[in-house]
Motif scaffolding. Sequence first.
Motif, PDB file in Angstrom:
ATOM      1  N   ARG A 194      36.507  86.795  30.754  1.00 27.74           N
ATOM      2  CA  ARG A 194      36.608  86.408  32.160  1.00 27.74           C
ATOM      3  C   ARG A 194      37.434  85.139  32.308  1.00 27.74           C
ATOM      4  O   ARG A 194      38.257  85.017  33.220  1.00 27.74           O
ATOM      5  CB  ARG A 194      35.204  86.206  32.722  1.00 27.74           C
ATOM      6  N   LEU A 195      37.228  84.179  31.414  1.00 27.19           N
ATOM      7  CA  LEU A 195      38.019  82.943  31.459  1.00 27.19           C
ATOM      8  C   LEU A 195      39.491  83.232  31.223  1.00 27.19           C
ATOM      9  O   LEU A 195      40.368  82.664  31.889  1.00 27.19           O
ATOM     10  CB  LEU A 195      37.490  81.946  30.423  1.00 27.19           C
ATOM     11  N   GLN A 202      45.094  83.558  37.974  1.00 27.70           N
ATOM     12  CA  GLN A 202      44.956  82.508  38.967  1.00 27.70           C
ATOM     13  C   GLN A 202      46.089  81.494  38.896  1.00 27.70           C
ATOM     14  O   GLN A 202      46.562  81.135  37.819  1.00 27.70           O
ATOM     15  CB  GLN A 202      43.611  81.792  38.797  1.00 27.70           C
ATOM     16  N   ASP A 203      46.489  81.026  40.054  1.00 22.31           N
ATOM     17  CA  ASP A 203      47.478  79.962  40.161  1.00 22.31           C
ATOM     18  C   ASP A 203      46.927  78.700  39.503  1.00 22.31           C
ATOM     19  O   ASP A 203      45.780  78.310  39.734  1.00 22.31           O
ATOM     20  CB  ASP A 203      47.773  79.717  41.646  1.00 22.31           C
ATOM     21  N   SER A 212      51.637  87.810  42.759  1.00 21.28           N
ATOM     22  CA  SER A 212      51.647  89.249  42.482  1.00 21.28           C
ATOM     23  C   SER A 212      50.269  89.862  42.673  1.00 21.28           C
ATOM     24  O   SER A 212      50.143  90.997  43.146  1.00 21.28           O
ATOM     25  CB  SER A 212      52.146  89.510  41.057  1.00 21.28           C
ATOM     26  N   LEU A 213      49.209  89.122  42.333  1.00 23.47           N
ATOM     27  CA  LEU A 213      47.846  89.655  42.443  1.00 23.47           C
ATOM     28  C   LEU A 213      47.385  89.755  43.892  1.00 23.47           C
ATOM     29  O   LEU A 213      46.726  90.730  44.263  1.00 23.47           O
ATOM     30  CB  LEU A 213      46.882  88.783  41.637  1.00 23.47           C
ATOM     31  N   LEU A 274      39.795  87.730  49.975  1.00 24.90           N
ATOM     32  CA  LEU A 274      40.646  87.429  48.825  1.00 24.90           C
ATOM     33  C   LEU A 274      41.738  86.450  49.244  1.00 24.90           C
ATOM     34  O   LEU A 274      42.414  86.659  50.247  1.00 24.90           O
ATOM     35  CB  LEU A 274      41.285  88.704  48.266  1.00 24.90           C
ATOM     36  N   ILE A 275      41.898  85.380  48.462  1.00 26.01           N
ATOM     37  CA  ILE A 275      42.813  84.308  48.824  1.00 26.01           C
ATOM     38  C   ILE A 275      43.833  84.137  47.707  1.00 26.01           C
ATOM     39  O   ILE A 275      43.484  84.075  46.527  1.00 26.01           O
ATOM     40  CB  ILE A 275      42.076  82.977  49.019  1.00 26.01           C
ATOM     41  N   GLY A 276      45.097  84.032  48.068  1.00 26.15           N
ATOM     42  CA  GLY A 276      46.141  83.840  47.077  1.00 26.15           C
ATOM     43  C   GLY A 276      47.124  82.769  47.508  1.00 26.15           C
ATOM     44  O   GLY A 276      47.328  82.529  48.702  1.00 26.15           O
TER      45      GLY A 276
END
Length: 372
Positions: A194-195, A202-203, A212-213, A274-276
């Motif tokens: 998971r890490l 993640q950014d 992209s995610l 969901l935040i990007g």
Amino acid sequence: MQVPKVRAVRNSSSDPAILRLPIFAVGGHDSFDNRYELAENGARGFFPDPIQLPELVERIEKLSADQARGTRGRVILVEDDPDLAEHYRLVLHLAGIDVRIVNDPTRLLSDMAAFRPDLVLMDVQLDGYSGVHLARMIRFDAQWLSLPIIYLSSEDDPDIQLDALSKGADDFLMKPVSDDYLVRSVQIRCLRARLLSDLMNQDSLTGLLKHSLIKQTLEQEVARCRRDGRTSAVVMLDLDHFKTVNDTWGHVVGDTVIKSLANLLRNRLRETDLIGRYGGEEFLVVMPGCDLDDAERVMQDIAASFSALAFTAGQDRFHVTLSAGIAAIHALSTADESLNAADAALYRRKYNGRNGVTVFRSGPQNAPQEAH
């Protein structure tokens, strides 16, 4: 000031819940000896003088989120002995781990695609199939290159183990394996997986999804809206006059502003949103099951809260505002159309003075209208 001796902050409580509390060391000078002593005594973090408060807050929030998720994981178990597979499943389930059993290796890839595991636990010898060859086959797909694969095997020859590991797996668990050892091994590896996934997806500055995610997430939500007929919204956000912030106070301060908005979004939006980080000072939010009116209200509250935040740089104190454009995912056919609509609404908000929210509403001219 001098970093206090860690034995002074050691927890001598007999309460197991308190003993599990993480320890952060704050203040004092930065040196190898101090860092090593803190690590030796169980500290989870060290923030020397001068203390960077946003970094401390971000670290605490991330630790809280990790603890909230706990040690849960998702495991694909490839085992052709039904009784043994069910035993492993029950043991792991009682430890809070979700398990999907694959008795038929021909279903492995389809089950992985549907279940999205954190780890594959696989017998080396299956009826008519080799776990070694299956591990190599899994690695054909780029999305599974970093997925941990662990063999369950009674093979104790180190040379044979190394040869098998070289073909795609990561580790061996020797049969028979005790229930406790199985649980702890799977928990540790799920956490590591998971890490690693977080690092890849993640950014690095904000901890939000990469460009992209978040675009992929939007595409998935478009498909769900078309399939299930549900209502969802997409939001494009942009910091106002951000170039002035960087030019006036420098990029370090600019990064603090970006991280502050990221933390506000993370804390004020739902867990299902969901935040990007879309790029630079732009953010993209996908809000499943949310109609335009609710999305507008939430984003107006966030915009007002963010504009009230005070940032400091030396003796200077300043505020930053944001602009947002919102579009209804369910009202448009593709992810690109949803993005273009939210971007058009954002552009209209910028054109009409920034610092607020504009909603894209399909009308006679299919043009964005001001939110009220």
